[in-house]
Design a protein around this motif. Sequence first.
Motif, short mmCIF file in Angstrom:
data_model
loop_
_atom_site.label_atom_id
_atom_site.label_comp_id
_atom_site.label_asym_id
_atom_site.label_seq_id
_atom_site.Cartn_x
_atom_site.Cartn_y
_atom_site.Cartn_z
N LEU A 29 2.77 -1.03 -15.19
CA LEU A 29 2.21 0.31 -15.33
C LEU A 29 0.69 0.24 -15.42
CD1 LEU A 29 3.32 3.26 -15.82
CD2 LEU A 29 2.82 2.86 -18.21
N ILE A 32 -0.76 -0.89 -11.96
CA ILE A 32 -0.79 0.14 -10.92
C ILE A 32 -1.84 1.20 -11.24
CG2 ILE A 32 0.57 1.96 -9.81
CD1 ILE A 32 3.01 0.25 -10.16
N PHE A 37 -2.80 3.30 -5.22
CA PHE A 37 -1.43 2.94 -4.86
C PHE A 37 -0.64 4.19 -4.50
CE2 PHE A 37 2.72 0.83 -5.70
CZ PHE A 37 2.49 -0.29 -4.94
N ARG A 58 -10.78 10.26 -12.86
CA ARG A 58 -10.30 11.44 -12.12
C ARG A 58 -9.47 12.33 -13.02
NH1 ARG A 58 -6.89 9.94 -7.01
NH2 ARG A 58 -5.90 11.97 -7.01
N TYR A 250 4.47 14.63 -12.98
CA TYR A 250 5.40 14.57 -11.85
C TYR A 250 4.81 15.28 -10.64
CZ TYR A 250 9.45 15.50 -8.96
OH TYR A 250 10.30 15.60 -7.90
N GLN A 252 1.58 16.25 -10.01
CA GLN A 252 0.32 15.74 -9.48
C GLN A 252 0.46 14.34 -8.91
OE1 GLN A 252 -2.78 17.31 -9.40
NE2 GLN A 252 -1.48 19.05 -9.85
N PHE A 254 3.80 11.93 -8.93
CA PHE A 254 4.96 11.32 -8.29
C PHE A 254 5.42 12.11 -7.09
CE2 PHE A 254 4.86 9.39 -12.46
CZ PHE A 254 4.84 8.06 -12.06
N SER A 256 3.58 13.77 -5.24
CA SER A 256 2.57 13.58 -4.22
C SER A 256 2.40 12.11 -3.86
CB SER A 256 1.22 14.10 -4.68
OG SER A 256 1.35 15.17 -5.56
N SER A 257 3.27 11.26 -4.38
CA SER A 257 3.24 9.81 -4.10
C SER A 257 1.93 9.16 -4.52
CB SER A 257 3.45 9.52 -2.61
OG SER A 257 4.59 10.15 -2.16
N GLU A 258 1.25 9.71 -5.52
CA GLU A 258 0.02 9.09 -6.03
C GLU A 258 0.39 8.24 -7.25
OE1 GLU A 258 -3.48 9.58 -5.64
OE2 GLU A 258 -3.54 11.00 -3.99
N TYR A 259 1.01 7.09 -6.97
CA TYR A 259 1.57 6.33 -8.07
C TYR A 259 0.49 5.79 -9.01
CZ TYR A 259 5.54 6.69 -4.98
OH TYR A 259 6.51 7.19 -4.18
N LEU A 261 -2.35 7.30 -9.90
CA LEU A 261 -2.71 8.38 -10.83
C LEU A 261 -1.57 8.62 -11.82
CD1 LEU A 261 -4.82 10.58 -11.46
CD2 LEU A 261 -3.57 12.08 -9.92
N GLY A 266 0.77 8.06 -17.32
CA GLY A 266 1.75 7.39 -18.17
C GLY A 266 1.09 6.59 -19.28
#
Lengths: 291, 415
Positions: A29, A32, A37, A58, A250, A252, A254, A256-259, A261, A266
């Motif tokens: 975590l 990433i 990513f 950001r 979720y 903003q 997941f 949007s696949s912005e793992y 961020l 998290g």
Amino acid sequence: MRSRFTALWLLLPAALVLAALFAYPMYQLGLISVLDFTQAQVSGGQPTRFVGLDNYTRLLGDGQFWSVLLATVGFAAACVIATLAVGAALAVLLTRVSRIPRLLLSLAAMAAWAVPAVSGSTVWMFLFDTDLGFVNQLLGLDGYNWFYGRYTAFALVGAAVVWAAFPFVMVTLYAGISAIPGSVVEAAALDGASTWRAFWQIIVPMLRPVLAIVVIQSIIWDFKIFTQIYVMTRGGGLAGQNLTLNVYAYQQAFASSEYGLGSAIGVVMMLILLAVTLLYLRTLRRSGEPL
Amino acid sequence: MRLRLATAAALALTLTACAPSTSSPSGTPSDGGARTGTLKVWLFDEPNRAPKEKVVQEAVAEFTASHPGTSVDVQYIAVDTRSERFKGAFNDPGSAPDVVEYGNTDLPEYAAAGGLADVGAIADADLTADARASATYEGTLLGVPWYLGVRALYYRTDVFQELGLKVPATLAEVTTTARTIRTKKPELFGLAVGGKYTYAAMPFVWAHGGEITDLDSAPARAGLRAYTDLIKPDNCPPQQCADLTGGKTVDLFASGKAAMGILGNFNRAAVDAGAAKGKYAVVPLPGVTAGSVAPAFAGGNNLGIMKNAQRPALAADFLTLLASKKYQARMYDAMGNLPTLKSASDEVAGQDPFVKPFLDTIAAGTKFVPLDPGWGKIDAGAVLPTMIEKVATGKATVEQATADAAQQIDAALTK
């Protein structure tokens, strides 16, 4: 010396399980959260890039994050207090009533507890539906939209959360209260303590360890609330007025696949919860006997 | 005990993480792969799938007859979870399908992930230009448009006749007509609109000359104002309409609670199943000036070949068959999906007058979402619905809401 080694040996299996289950995911975590990513990196379309603290700057520079955080803290606090109040009141009630009502109350609470969060939220949503909802028909409020106002929407979701969470509190506290020797309460009564006073000065202090677990669990659950908000306010309410941190993460990150961020969010959530929990444990320790 | 509690707390707040592992796409076998074996196909599941499945089975039968030694394994995947399925397929070449159906707005995200193969060589030259453009990413055709869906103005002929109303010829007339209906028949919504119904709001913006990429411009603001002015008590009160989705407005029109609705050709079955059946007609949504058409959003689905397909040659043959004129026409009969091939759509138009307003809308020119991987983020972040809802609920002015949205869109788009 020998006993020290024995303790370490005995700790080893648990430590291994914990390391595999927590240390590794937490390391990932953290890793990433400092990378750029996205889906493109996962499927190998683009190389992974180290971006330092970019994801964090950001996030912290986003005004919406702060307002969502504030709403989450307020909402979680209200839910924790309400859940504990309802759960504790009913736990005391359970100790006072005779067998049949106790059985019925326990069964009702278990049923609420057993309902999956998604189904429960959907049922609540149906009950409070603008046009066809049972509640609106009963109150003659045809066309009143409970989810239009920010606070009515939060209150309704909060009610659903409390409804699903109080059985755990009730059962745990009931078990705790049942374990208190009757003689102690009887002695207090003989000394002339009122029920109210006996509750606060005898039962509550004796329940401290149980209460601590219940409070920490509630804080963590309610801070991480997702399902009820996501289902009942359809992903965050009108213009995002009912967003909480997890739903925001979720949306903003997941979805949007912005793992990268998402991992940063998290990590921030984990730090906040850790701080709150440690602070609470410390206060408990300071204000009375050790746990 | 304290330590144990802290551990328990840490336990409860564990967040799972995926390993930052990266798979390298295996790439297409250069010889086109095996010519026999099982071809894996993913198509979208639909609320009413039986007719679609029947047409697909016909195509499969024709394909296996002309390709001995092959079989076709068709899986219908849920639209809601398609994103996870596709991401999984991109990450794990071993379990990836060969031919896939995907929504055209998902294209940039899949393209950026490097998951789709170039199909320029097999696409029919008869494809309409708009359709071809909607499947092209950075100059490469990454899918064959299979069918289109556009929205137009449905209206209740009985209500219009009773109140002596004319079919509106401009967007301004749509608004005045809607208000007249609500005044004379307070139990009806004039035009069913919703705060979450982006694809009904965007034609207003486009008709006024605005674009998704310049929402804070004067024309875009005029368009958004025209749309949000409809979410008012004199047409569709915010209490009831501010959080409506497109699907809910379909329900309202179908159940007879709204006199007009901006619905797609694909909503025909839903409307015919409701109280509005037989009492409605469709015209293209008018533009700002009389005689013009508000540009519609060119929704639709493409057929593509996965980059890590095991049998790309067979996949190309099957895709060509399924996207052919014959099966496009059959899919129209079965599902009401508008064909993307000009010849097929001409044929359909000749047979069924219902489709004319939709084809007219397409002929007048359609618009599309920005072809950029950042669009997925804008979509997931609900930027456009949030903008509409802010204005509709009075939380922000048109100027503030559009400025916020424009800023978020600028940040999300990569170019």
